[in-house]
Design an enzyme around this catalytic site. Structure first.
Site, PDB file in Angstrom:
ATOM      1  N   ARG A  30      50.629 -69.132 -57.218  1.00  0.00           N
ATOM      2  CA  ARG A  30      49.877 -69.821 -58.276  1.00  0.00           C
ATOM      3  C   ARG A  30      50.715 -70.875 -58.987  1.00  0.00           C
ATOM      4  O   ARG A  30      50.524 -71.132 -60.171  1.00  0.00           O
ATOM      5  CB  ARG A  30      49.313 -68.823 -59.307  1.00  0.00           C
ATOM      6  CG  ARG A  30      48.273 -67.871 -58.761  1.00  0.00           C
ATOM      7  CD  ARG A  30      47.643 -67.072 -59.896  1.00  0.00           C
ATOM      8  NE  ARG A  30      46.848 -65.958 -59.357  1.00  0.00           N
ATOM      9  CZ  ARG A  30      46.733 -64.766 -59.938  1.00  0.00           C
ATOM     10  NH1 ARG A  30      47.369 -64.518 -61.079  1.00  0.00           N
ATOM     11  NH2 ARG A  30      45.990 -63.821 -59.409  1.00  0.00           N
ATOM     12  N   ARG A  34      47.147 -72.743 -64.248  1.00  0.00           N
ATOM     13  CA  ARG A  34      46.811 -72.960 -65.653  1.00  0.00           C
ATOM     14  C   ARG A  34      48.003 -73.012 -66.593  1.00  0.00           C
ATOM     15  O   ARG A  34      47.867 -73.438 -67.740  1.00  0.00           O
ATOM     16  CB  ARG A  34      45.860 -71.857 -66.129  1.00  0.00           C
ATOM     17  CG  ARG A  34      44.455 -71.969 -65.550  1.00  0.00           C
ATOM     18  CD  ARG A  34      43.595 -70.807 -66.009  1.00  0.00           C
ATOM     19  NE  ARG A  34      44.006 -69.565 -65.364  1.00  0.00           N
ATOM     20  CZ  ARG A  34      43.556 -68.362 -65.729  1.00  0.00           C
ATOM     21  NH1 ARG A  34      42.723 -68.249 -66.742  1.00  0.00           N
ATOM     22  NH2 ARG A  34      43.952 -67.278 -65.083  1.00  0.00           N
ATOM     23  N   ARG A  43      41.725 -80.165 -64.102  1.00  0.00           N
ATOM     24  CA  ARG A  43      40.539 -79.314 -64.025  1.00  0.00           C
ATOM     25  C   ARG A  43      39.446 -79.814 -64.968  1.00  0.00           C
ATOM     26  O   ARG A  43      38.262 -79.781 -64.620  1.00  0.00           O
ATOM     27  CB  ARG A  43      40.908 -77.869 -64.368  1.00  0.00           C
ATOM     28  CG  ARG A  43      39.696 -76.947 -64.370  1.00  0.00           C
ATOM     29  CD  ARG A  43      40.059 -75.495 -64.446  1.00  0.00           C
ATOM     30  NE  ARG A  43      38.884 -74.654 -64.636  1.00  0.00           N
ATOM     31  CZ  ARG A  43      38.876 -73.341 -64.563  1.00  0.00           C
ATOM     32  NH1 ARG A  43      39.995 -72.699 -64.295  1.00  0.00           N
ATOM     33  NH2 ARG A  43      37.780 -72.656 -64.747  1.00  0.00           N
ATOM     34  N   ASP A  80      41.037 -71.518 -53.083  1.00  0.00           N
ATOM     35  CA  ASP A  80      40.738 -70.173 -53.571  1.00  0.00           C
ATOM     36  C   ASP A  80      40.518 -69.273 -52.361  1.00  0.00           C
ATOM     37  O   ASP A  80      40.070 -69.739 -51.307  1.00  0.00           O
ATOM     38  CB  ASP A  80      39.486 -70.184 -54.454  1.00  0.00           C
ATOM     39  CG  ASP A  80      39.316 -68.866 -55.200  1.00  0.00           C
ATOM     40  OD1 ASP A  80      39.981 -68.686 -56.230  1.00  0.00           O
ATOM     41  OD2 ASP A  80      38.541 -68.009 -54.733  1.00  0.00           O
ATOM     42  N   TYR A 157      35.147 -58.332 -52.682  1.00  0.00           N
ATOM     43  CA  TYR A 157      34.457 -59.294 -53.545  1.00  0.00           C
ATOM     44  C   TYR A 157      33.008 -59.507 -53.087  1.00  0.00           C
ATOM     45  O   TYR A 157      32.093 -59.630 -53.911  1.00  0.00           O
ATOM     46  CB  TYR A 157      35.192 -60.635 -53.548  1.00  0.00           C
ATOM     47  CG  TYR A 157      36.434 -60.659 -54.399  1.00  0.00           C
ATOM     48  CD1 TYR A 157      36.352 -60.805 -55.785  1.00  0.00           C
ATOM     49  CD2 TYR A 157      37.701 -60.549 -53.831  1.00  0.00           C
ATOM     50  CE1 TYR A 157      37.490 -60.840 -56.570  1.00  0.00           C
ATOM     51  CE2 TYR A 157      38.852 -60.583 -54.606  1.00  0.00           C
ATOM     52  CZ  TYR A 157      38.745 -60.727 -55.975  1.00  0.00           C
ATOM     53  OH  TYR A 157      39.876 -60.747 -56.765  1.00  0.00           O
TER      54      TYR A 157
END
Length: 364
Positions: A30, A34, A43, A80, A157
């Site tokens: 990652r 963020r 973003r 992703d 998921y």
């Protein structure tokens, strides 16, 4: 055709293939995320996380952002793990504060049997387009890592409709209808194999398979419903591109109990989370695979001085010689100050050459 520009820095590839290196390569899971203000700005321009993933230019932009700040030894494709289920028509969306969700989770046999593997050149072309653009923009600075989720992780998921604490629907299907779970995992494994091969053809120079939820399984079900499908994928991958071998890293979070079995998966390297001692892991797998990891991501909340100490401990735990890629034991947390990530990376640059003296004295 992929970009065949010679690599200026191939430390990552050499370490994963257990070839001599002058120091320990370093990157972060990652790393384009963020915690970086420039990522948050990109973003915001994209409008949403999913739009950011599907915008080729912006996906390239955020992939490269951490390399402008830090002396990293790899770029990792910004995307992703849930791109494949989205391409299968399950209706991926991201709810504010809740993470990924699917509009149409798999809750009956008919829905599961109706699934088919998407064509990467069609439904997932935005990913391979991004790989090609990133390779061009990297200009050979460092290798580009492509990735995917493991079949078991993706299936959870798809069945749960999002993230889960107890995996109730997934485990009920696994135990009540193992035949149907195997059917689902087989379709997903076919899709993942095609997807990773498409990334290789587009220019990915190393690959990671993220088995985020493999650690929630029992020893028996882990081998049958997770590891066996990882092996199937790895055996179906293109092993070489542009005259170089494509190393594959297999990472099961909380997978420490099964390291020996994972080392037989066909992967070149194993990701190790922070719950395992890196030296113990090295002794258990011997010379079969390289190891990637495994600093606790929460160490980066601490002061730069403490971060340097913990980097030193991690390097010492692995010990001398090649085969170690320094990384966090999982993804970097969003609240980490960027300068703390920089302190970790600089500590690896400064402290790791001492563990590679033979390579320094006798260059290969």
């Amino acid at each position: 055709m992929s970009d065949s520009t010679p690599l200026e820095n191939d430390l990552l590839l050499r370490a994963l293939l257990r070839q001599p290196t002058e120091r320990t390569p370093v990157w972060m899971m990652r790393q384009a995320g963020r915690y970086l203000p420039e990522y948050r700005a990109s973003r915001a321009r994209a409008g949403s996380f999913l739009d950011l993933c599907k915008n080729t230019e912006l996906a390239c932009e955020v992939t490269l952002q951490p390399l402008e700040r830090f002396r990293l030894d790899a770029a990792i494709l910004f995307s992703d793990i849930l791109t494949i289920p989205d391409a299968m028509g399950l209706g991926l969306y991201f709810a504010a504060g809740e993470g990924p969700k699917f509009e149409r989770p798999l809750r009956d046999e008919r829905a599961i049997r109706a699934l088919s593997a998407p064509d990467p050149a069609d439904e997932l072309h935005y990913v391979t387009d991004a790989v090609r653009l990133i390779r061009r923009e990297l200009r050979g600075r460092v290798p580009l890592i492509g990735f995917t989720g493991s079949p078991w992780t993706l299936a959870t998921y798809m069945i749960e409709g999002g993230s889960s604490k107890n995996f109730a629907h997934s485990k009920a299907l696994l135990y009540d209808r193992p035949d149907l779970m195997h059917h689902l995992l087989g379709v997903v494994a076919e899709a993942v194999t095609a997807y990773l091969n498409a990334q290789i053809e587009a220019g990915a120079q190393a690959l990671m398979i993220f088995d985020t939820w493999g650690g929630v399984l029992t020893p028996e079900t882990y081998r049958t419903f997770s590891l066996d499908y990882a092996k199937r994928i790895i055996s179906g991958l293109h092993r070489e591109r542009d005259g170089r071998e494509i190393p594959v890293v297999f990472f099961t979070k909380n997978g420490g109990p099964w390291l020996e079995a994972m080392a037989e998966s066909g992967a070149h390297g194993l990701g190790i989370d922070w719950t395992q001692n890196l030296g113990d892991a090295r002794r258990r797998v011997g010379h079969k695979v390289s190891l990637q990891g495994n600093l606790d991501p929460s160490v980066l909340y601490a002061s730069p001085g403490t971060i340097r100490e913990k980097v030193a401990e991690t390097l010492a735990s692995y010990g001398s010689g090649t085969g170690h890629v320094f990384n966090l034991g999982h993804g970097i947390h969003p609240e980490i100050p960027p300068e703390h990530a920089g302190a970790m990376i600089e500590a690896v640059h400064e402290l790791s050459p001492a563990y590679h003296q033979e390579a320094i004295e006798q260059p290969v």
